[in-house]
Design a protein around this motif. Structure first.
Motif, PDB file in Angstrom:
ATOM      1  N   ALA A  15       0.801  -1.224   0.000  1.00 23.33           N
ATOM      2  CA  ALA A  15       0.000   0.000   0.000  1.00 23.33           C
ATOM      3  C   ALA A  15       0.835   1.276   0.000  1.00 23.33           C
ATOM      4  O   ALA A  15       0.289   2.363  -0.185  1.00 23.33           O
ATOM      5  CB  ALA A  15      -0.935   0.000   1.212  1.00 23.33           C
ATOM      6  N   THR A  16       2.131   1.179   0.224  1.00 24.86           N
ATOM      7  CA  THR A  16       2.971   2.380   0.300  1.00 24.86           C
ATOM      8  C   THR A  16       3.905   2.447  -0.909  1.00 24.86           C
ATOM      9  O   THR A  16       4.113   1.454  -1.600  1.00 24.86           O
ATOM     10  CB  THR A  16       3.805   2.365   1.597  1.00 24.86           C
ATOM     11  OG1 THR A  16       4.598   1.177   1.625  1.00 24.86           O
ATOM     12  CG2 THR A  16       2.903   2.426   2.813  1.00 24.86           C
ATOM     13  N   PRO A  17       4.452   3.613  -1.165  1.00 20.23           N
ATOM     14  CA  PRO A  17       5.395   3.736  -2.290  1.00 20.23           C
ATOM     15  C   PRO A  17       6.595   2.813  -2.095  1.00 20.23           C
ATOM     16  O   PRO A  17       7.030   2.553  -0.965  1.00 20.23           O
ATOM     17  CB  PRO A  17       5.819   5.208  -2.233  1.00 20.23           C
ATOM     18  CG  PRO A  17       4.717   5.894  -1.502  1.00 20.23           C
ATOM     19  CD  PRO A  17       4.189   4.906  -0.522  1.00 20.23           C
ATOM     20  N   PRO A  18       7.166   2.299  -3.187  1.00 24.08           N
ATOM     21  CA  PRO A  18       8.289   1.353  -3.080  1.00 24.08           C
ATOM     22  C   PRO A  18       9.508   1.950  -2.403  1.00 24.08           C
ATOM     23  O   PRO A  18      10.340   1.211  -1.874  1.00 24.08           O
ATOM     24  CB  PRO A  18       8.572   0.976  -4.539  1.00 24.08           C
ATOM     25  CG  PRO A  18       7.925   2.031  -5.364  1.00 24.08           C
ATOM     26  CD  PRO A  18       6.760   2.527  -4.593  1.00 24.08           C
ATOM     27  N   GLU A  19       9.626   3.307  -2.404  1.00 25.07           N
ATOM     28  CA  GLU A  19      10.783   3.915  -1.760  1.00 25.07           C
ATOM     29  C   GLU A  19      10.805   3.657  -0.242  1.00 25.07           C
ATOM     30  O   GLU A  19      11.879   3.678   0.381  1.00 25.07           O
ATOM     31  CB  GLU A  19      10.783   5.433  -1.994  1.00 25.07           C
ATOM     32  CG  GLU A  19      11.031   5.854  -3.445  1.00 25.07           C
ATOM     33  CD  GLU A  19       9.782   5.724  -4.304  1.00 25.07           C
ATOM     34  OE1 GLU A  19       8.686   5.483  -3.719  1.00 25.07           O
ATOM     35  OE2 GLU A  19       9.886   5.825  -5.540  1.00 25.07           O
ATOM     36  N   MET A  20       9.654   3.414   0.352  1.00 32.16           N
ATOM     37  CA  MET A  20       9.613   3.160   1.798  1.00 32.16           C
ATOM     38  C   MET A  20      10.107   1.761   2.147  1.00 32.16           C
ATOM     39  O   MET A  20      10.521   1.497   3.281  1.00 32.16           O
ATOM     40  CB  MET A  20       8.191   3.372   2.328  1.00 32.16           C
ATOM     41  CG  MET A  20       7.660   4.783   2.069  1.00 32.16           C
ATOM     42  SD  MET A  20       6.076   5.109   2.857  1.00 32.16           S
ATOM     43  CE  MET A  20       6.550   5.160   4.563  1.00 32.16           C
ATOM     44  N   ALA A  21      10.035   0.840   1.197  1.00 30.31           N
ATOM     45  CA  ALA A  21      10.661  -0.500   1.308  1.00 30.31           C
ATOM     46  C   ALA A  21      10.282  -1.232   2.596  1.00 30.31           C
ATOM     47  O   ALA A  21      11.135  -1.777   3.296  1.00 30.31           O
ATOM     48  CB  ALA A  21      12.178  -0.365   1.189  1.00 30.31           C
ATOM     49  N   PHE A  22       8.975  -1.240   2.922  1.00 28.72           N
ATOM     50  CA  PHE A  22       8.543  -2.028   4.075  1.00 28.72           C
ATOM     51  C   PHE A  22       8.814  -3.519   3.891  1.00 28.72           C
ATOM     52  O   PHE A  22       8.913  -4.263   4.871  1.00 28.72           O
ATOM     53  CB  PHE A  22       7.048  -1.805   4.329  1.00 28.72           C
ATOM     54  CG  PHE A  22       6.752  -0.570   5.122  1.00 28.72           C
ATOM     55  CD1 PHE A  22       6.961  -0.545   6.482  1.00 28.72           C
ATOM     56  CD2 PHE A  22       6.277   0.577   4.506  1.00 28.72           C
ATOM     57  CE1 PHE A  22       6.686   0.598   7.229  1.00 28.72           C
ATOM     58  CE2 PHE A  22       6.005   1.722   5.234  1.00 28.72           C
ATOM     59  CZ  PHE A  22       6.212   1.740   6.602  1.00 28.72           C
ATOM     60  N   SER A  23       8.943  -3.953   2.645  1.00 29.34           N
ATOM     61  CA  SER A  23       9.168  -5.376   2.378  1.00 29.34           C
ATOM     62  C   SER A  23      10.463  -5.881   3.003  1.00 29.34           C
ATOM     63  O   SER A  23      10.612  -7.078   3.266  1.00 29.34           O
ATOM     64  CB  SER A  23       9.186  -5.634   0.870  1.00 29.34           C
ATOM     65  OG  SER A  23      10.210  -4.858   0.247  1.00 29.34           O
TER      66      SER A  23
END
Length: 363
Positions: free
Chosen positions: A36-44
């Protein structure tokens, strides 16, 4: 017999299930945030935390399965966000899952070892602190034991009660030191009491037998520390006809009698030597007699109770506490004492604790 070492945390069934499912919840939350968040935040990149958490509470196979799920989720997210650095994160998931599986294996092995140790400790407790009947003829008795060590079932404090031709005889004491050496000395004293209480007419002679047994045990199993191993002890005899009780105090905290009007502290007229020290320091074991009427409550205890500290260093006010107690059965008294000791110390006991509460009933 009341037994406990620490206050028990009562958790509801739903709360326990929520804790066990927390690795799954963490996986879902991380995956949802990563999607749900932009890929720049990289929660993965937080996905390896899920199998690491699972290792603390799950067996090996479910931990590996969760790691596999996290790996598949990461691969699926790579199709949605191609620039996530998938292979680095996948490598981290694999490495953490392998480490978590090994950690889970080690944890389970230690838990099995601890379970076996607890079984042995329970067996030792049955030898040294066997369960007491709640009543010996017209004498009602309840017991309390609290071990200072978090995982301990037994320590250096001990007690025993036997019904003899001379009346109900009781023993409570405390071996200097902790751990298995203290337990061995306590077992030697208790076993000697079980035999001598039936064979010796005088309570002072029983104390001499206990002193000899403790000295022999120390000679066969010398203490590692330079100081002598000894024990304080209190012997009490409640005759069948009642009226007056006999006490031999071997350097032990004096017992208390709770009456309807006051609390009496039964101080010895002359001190008797501690067990195992009679030959070293000299002295004779002397008996005193005290009035003990039906309905009154006698409390025997070890010094761990009076020396229980609050966080500010204040000792537990046992005498004042006794004066505040209403007339109550022995079991209720020890239940209240157990509760207030844990509340006073906030669950942090510094020493083993043992107590006997005794009430004489009219025939």
């Amino acid at each position: 017999m009341i037994e406990s070492g620490r206050p028990r945390l009562r958790r509801s069934f739903g709360y326990g299930r929520l804790v066990r499912l927390s690795p799954v919840i963490l996986t879902v939350v991380i995956a949802g945030l990563a999607y749900a968040t932009p890929p720049e935040m990289a929660f993965s990149r937080l996905l390896p935390a899920a199998p690491a958490l699972a290792a603390a509470m799950w067996p090996v196979l479910p931990t590996v399965l969760l790691g596999t799920v996290c790996l598949l989720l990461m691969i699926g997210l790579s199709f949605v966000f191609p620039d996530l650095g998938t292979w680095w994160t996948c490598g981290g998931i694999v490495a953490v899952t392998v480490a978590a599986a090994y950690g889970s294996h080690v944890r389970l092995k230690r838990e099995r070892t601890l379970f076996q140790v607890r079984l042995v400790a329970d067996a030792a407790q049955q030898v040294v602190l066997r369960p007491l009947p709640h009543r010996f003829r017209n004498v009602e008795i309840e017991s309390l034991y609290l071990a200072a060590a978090a995982e301990a079932r037994i320590g250096g404090d001990f007690y025993e009660v036997v019904d003899t031709p001379y009346g109900v005889r009781m023993l409570i004491g405390d071996v200097r030191g902790k751990g298995l050496p203290a337990v061995g000395a306590a077992a030697a004293i208790v076993n000697a009491f079980r035999e001598s209480a039936h064979g010796e007419a005088s309570l002072a002679d029983v104390a001499r037998r206990l002193d000899a047994s403790c000295a022999r045990h120390n000679a066969d199993h010398p203490p590692e520390a330079p100081m002598e191993r000894f024990a304080t002890a209190l012997l009490v005899e409640v005759p069948r006809r009642g009226g007056r009780i006999t006490i031999v105090n071997c350097g032990h905290p004096p017992p208390m009698i709770h009456t309807l009007k006051a609390v009496r502290i039964l101080e010895p007229s002359l001190p008797s030597p501690l067990l195992s020290l009679a030959e070293l320091i000299g002295g004779e074991y002397r008996a005193d007699s005290f009035e003990f009427a039906p309905g009154e409550l006698l409390l025997l205890y070890t010094d761990g109770i009076a020396e229980t500290r609050a966080r500010d260093g204040e000792f537990f006010p046992l005498t004042a506490w006794m004066r505040r107690q209403p007339p109550t059965p022995p079991r209720d008294l020890l239940t209240a004492l157990h509760h207030d000791l844990l509340r006073h110390s906030r669950g942090s006991l510094d020493d083993d604790i043992a107590a006997l509460a005794v009430r004489l009933h009219a025939r």
